[in-house]
Design a protein around this motif. Structure first.
Motif, PDB file in Angstrom:
ATOM      1  N   GLU A  72      -1.380  12.359   9.885  1.00  0.00           N
ATOM      2  CA  GLU A  72      -2.791  11.991   9.768  1.00  0.00           C
ATOM      3  C   GLU A  72      -2.968  10.487   9.935  1.00  0.00           C
ATOM      4  N   PRO A  73      -3.750  10.044  10.909  1.00  0.00           N
ATOM      5  CA  PRO A  73      -3.974   8.601  11.058  1.00  0.00           C
ATOM      6  C   PRO A  73      -4.789   8.033   9.903  1.00  0.00           C
ATOM      7  N   MET A  74      -4.608   6.747   9.665  1.00  0.00           N
ATOM      8  CA  MET A  74      -5.360   6.012   8.656  1.00  0.00           C
ATOM      9  C   MET A  74      -5.251   6.650   7.273  1.00  0.00           C
ATOM     10  N   ARG A  75      -4.075   7.191   6.963  1.00  0.00           N
ATOM     11  CA  ARG A  75      -3.899   7.788   5.649  1.00  0.00           C
ATOM     12  C   ARG A  75      -3.617   6.698   4.610  1.00  0.00           C
ATOM     13  N   THR A  76      -3.962   6.975   3.381  1.00  0.00           N
ATOM     14  CA  THR A  76      -3.864   5.994   2.311  1.00  0.00           C
ATOM     15  C   THR A  76      -2.415   5.719   1.945  1.00  0.00           C
ATOM     16  N   LEU A  77      -2.112   4.445   1.725  1.00  0.00           N
ATOM     17  CA  LEU A  77      -0.815   4.015   1.220  1.00  0.00           C
ATOM     18  C   LEU A  77      -0.925   3.671  -0.255  1.00  0.00           C
ATOM     19  N   GLU A  78       0.058   4.023  -1.003  1.00  0.00           N
ATOM     20  CA  GLU A  78       0.144   3.582  -2.397  1.00  0.00           C
ATOM     21  C   GLU A  78       0.636   2.140  -2.412  1.00  0.00           C
ATOM     22  N   VAL A  79      -0.116   1.252  -3.052  1.00  0.00           N
ATOM     23  CA  VAL A  79       0.259  -0.160  -3.135  1.00  0.00           C
ATOM     24  C   VAL A  79       0.546  -0.483  -4.586  1.00  0.00           C
ATOM     25  N   GLY A  80       1.766  -0.921  -4.883  1.00  0.00           N
ATOM     26  CA  GLY A  80       2.154  -1.227  -6.252  1.00  0.00           C
ATOM     27  C   GLY A  80       2.402  -2.706  -6.453  1.00  0.00           C
ATOM     28  N   ALA A  81       2.665  -3.088  -7.699  1.00  0.00           N
ATOM     29  CA  ALA A  81       2.930  -4.490  -8.020  1.00  0.00           C
ATOM     30  C   ALA A  81       4.288  -4.893  -7.486  1.00  0.00           C
ATOM     31  N   ASP A 514       5.479   1.330   0.488  1.00  0.00           N
ATOM     32  CA  ASP A 514       6.370   2.115   1.334  1.00  0.00           C
ATOM     33  C   ASP A 514       5.658   2.382   2.651  1.00  0.00           C
ATOM     34  N   VAL A 515       6.192   1.871   3.757  1.00  0.00           N
ATOM     35  CA  VAL A 515       5.567   2.070   5.058  1.00  0.00           C
ATOM     36  C   VAL A 515       6.374   3.107   5.848  1.00  0.00           C
ATOM     37  N   PRO A 516       5.684   4.040   6.510  1.00  0.00           N
ATOM     38  CA  PRO A 516       6.389   5.073   7.265  1.00  0.00           C
ATOM     39  C   PRO A 516       7.148   4.497   8.458  1.00  0.00           C
ATOM     40  N   ALA A 517       7.990   5.323   9.039  1.00  0.00           N
ATOM     41  CA  ALA A 517       8.700   4.938  10.256  1.00  0.00           C
ATOM     42  C   ALA A 517       7.711   4.737  11.400  1.00  0.00           C
ATOM     43  N   SER A 518       7.977   3.759  12.254  1.00  0.00           N
ATOM     44  CA  SER A 518       7.183   3.511  13.467  1.00  0.00           C
ATOM     45  C   SER A 518       5.692   3.592  13.166  1.00  0.00           C
TER      46      SER A 518
END
Length: 532
Positions: A72-81, A514-518
């Motif tokens: 899914e494009p533009m899916r939300t990323l969890e951003v932590g401290a 955490d960023v996905p591959a490519s």
């Protein structure tokens, strides 16, 4: 050399459309609330609509990502401290941002409203067209494009024979421009631009001619040849371009910038309008055009060049015997007396790379640089998944991050809308892709260009400032910005074929994600407050 006008929309434009904009704002709120779908083929994308609405995790920080794996494009990323505390820079972050090291101002992202794009949009049912245009251009919508390029006369993307605004029978001339008319644009192009302007009153318009009228050219044809090297040709063609600006203003459309020739080093176009315009001739034309625009009371910027980062070997090979191939066309142009009237330089992406922009800027730091055209393409037989993956990866790294890291103030792709046959077109590119594709059955497909642009335009309002970012990790390509609202926005491409856990930060805070591959990820954050 004049400093670039930065394409500010005049106040008169804002109040003219304010009433319409207020109505459409109500409509778009309803539409955005219902947006949820398959992003490639259904009517409306699943995009976040509020950059300040953080997911579970670090307060005031958000992230979205698009990968080339078909997820899914533009899916939300969890951003932590991250590891560092507020106000302390962490030397071990993967990408470090220095918000005090300001670079260029960024003022727009968009595409081209060619005649083909306008015709396709005009063919849609009114409510569906409005929903799509609001999705793309509403300043509070999910994509937020802010700039459109349009042709002055026909390009290769038309569904008619080639034309200019002053065509006469072979052997005739019209040096007084008595037959000048923009009527060909009144069918679809002008109405579609007016609809977009009603949605986004701050819309910027950049206009480019593919050819002067044939009777002004050495070839007597729209395809190939040069503008006649005569005083009356320069004066009349300047008047032609000023007349275009005036007629569009009368239609409620302000032209913020002009280029004087699309791809001036492409001497032999394949079945569509084009003009060989060497440096000396572009300079002569601009020396007439600049004063003519001023005398007519137009604050229209002039962008020089409008061609590739590097001279294509095929174009170099067509240089007339005894003439300079002009490997450094933009720099050569800026060394002529015409520089007094040149506000910026426009580049295309089809040869070379974006480092050419920085090399030019180092010589001429007062100019503004725009990427005004870059189209995705494909090979026959490529699957939709391969086309998406290849286009998204190349345009993200070269056109988006590459251009912005190399002084671009704006990034435009090519056609806004095309059909499933990469048209309509007459000659030229047979495999170009649009920001969206409109199928014969009315299905709207959102292409790689759509999501690449959305990752930037959605989070970087005009007036954002690029700031310095650095990393020792070769698998992470990145570019960072400070927005007018005080947020830091980072675009990062993970070229690794595996997911990565990375830490990013500035002098205010650090974040883990955490960023996905490519994948391309957009991460934004504000400074922590006592209540955070």
């Amino acid at each position: 050399m004049k400093r670039m006008r930065q394409f500010r929309a005049p106040a008169s434009r804002r109040w003219i459309v304010a009433g319409v904009a207020a109505i459409t704002a109500v409509i778009v709120l309803v539409l955005i609330a219902t947006v949820w779908m398959n992003p490639r083929t259904s009517p409306s994308p699943s995009l976040p609509t509020n950059t300040t609405l953080a997911p579970e995790g670090e307060p005031g920080a958000t992230g979205v990502t698009t990968s080339i794996d078909g997820g899914e494009p533009m899916r939300t990323l969890e951003v932590g401290a991250g590891a560092s505390s507020e106000g302390e820079a962490d030397p071990d972050v993967d990408i470090s941002i220095d918000p005090r090291a300001e670079q260029q101002r960024v003022d727009g992202f968009g595409a081209a409203m060619t005649h083909s794009s306008a015709d396709l949009l005009a063919s849609m049912p009114g409510d569906e067209r409005t929903a799509l245009l609001e999705e793309l251009f509403d300043p509070d919508g999910p994509v937020r494009l802010s700039t459109l390029r349009l042709p002055i006369g026909a390009s290769d993307f038309v569904d008619t024979d080639a034309f200019t605004f002053d065509d006469v029978a072979v052997g005739e001339t019209d040096w007084e421009l008595e037959r000048f008319s923009i009527d060909p644009d009144r069918h679809a192009l002008i109405p579609m631009l007016q609809e977009v302007l009603a949605i986004n009153p701050e819309l910027r318009l950049i206009a480019s001619p593919w050819s002067p009228p044939a009777w002004m050219k050495t070839s007597g044809s729209l395809e190939g040849g040069r503008l006649l090297d005569e005083d009356r040709a320069y004066e009349t063609y300047s008047a032609y371009l000023v007349r275009f600006v005036e007629e569009y203003r009368a239609a409620g459309l302000e032209i913020d910038a002009l280029t004087v020739q699309n791809e001036p080093q492409y001497r032999h176009p394949d079945g569509y309008p084009g003009t060989d315009m060497p440096v000396w001739q572009e300079a002569k034309l601009i020396e007439r055009l600049g004063p003519a625009l001023d005398a007519a009371g137009h604050d229209t910027a002039i962008l020089g060049f409008d061609h590739n980062w590097e001279l294509n070997p095929g174009d170099a090979a067509t240089t007339p015997e005894g003439e300079d191939p002009a490997y450094q066309y933009p720099a050569d142009l800026l060394r002529t007396p015409a520089a007094e009237w040149i506000d910026g330089i426009a580049f295309h992406c089809y040869s070379g790379d974006a480092s050419a922009q920085s090399r030019l800027w180092e010589q001429f730091p007062d100019i503004e640089i725009w990427v005004t055209e870059c189209s995705g393409s494909s090979a026959p037989g490529d699957s939709p998944e391969k086309v998406f993956a290849d286009t998204f990866a190349w345009q993200t790294t070269n056109v988006l991050i590459g251009s912005l890291r190399n002084r671009a103030a704006g990034v435009l792709t090519w056609n806004l809308v095309l059909d499933e046959h990469s048209g309509p077109h007459r000659g030229g590119c047979e495999t170009c892709s649009g920001v969206v594709t409109l199928g014969a059955d009315g299905t709207v497909t959102r292409n790689a260009e759509y999501f690449m642009l959305a990752h930037a335009a959605r989070y970087l309002p005009p007036g954002s400032i690029r700031v310095e970012s650095s990393s020792t990790d070769a698998e992470l390509q990145h570019v960072a910005f400070a927005t007018p609202e005080g947020e830091t926005v980072l675009l990062v491409w993970n070229s690794a074929g595996v997911p990565r856990s990375i830490e990013v930060g500035d002098d205010r805070r650090s974040l883990g994600v955490d960023v996905p591959a490519s994948s391309l990820s957009t991460i934004s954050w504000a400074a922590l407050t006592p209540d955070s």
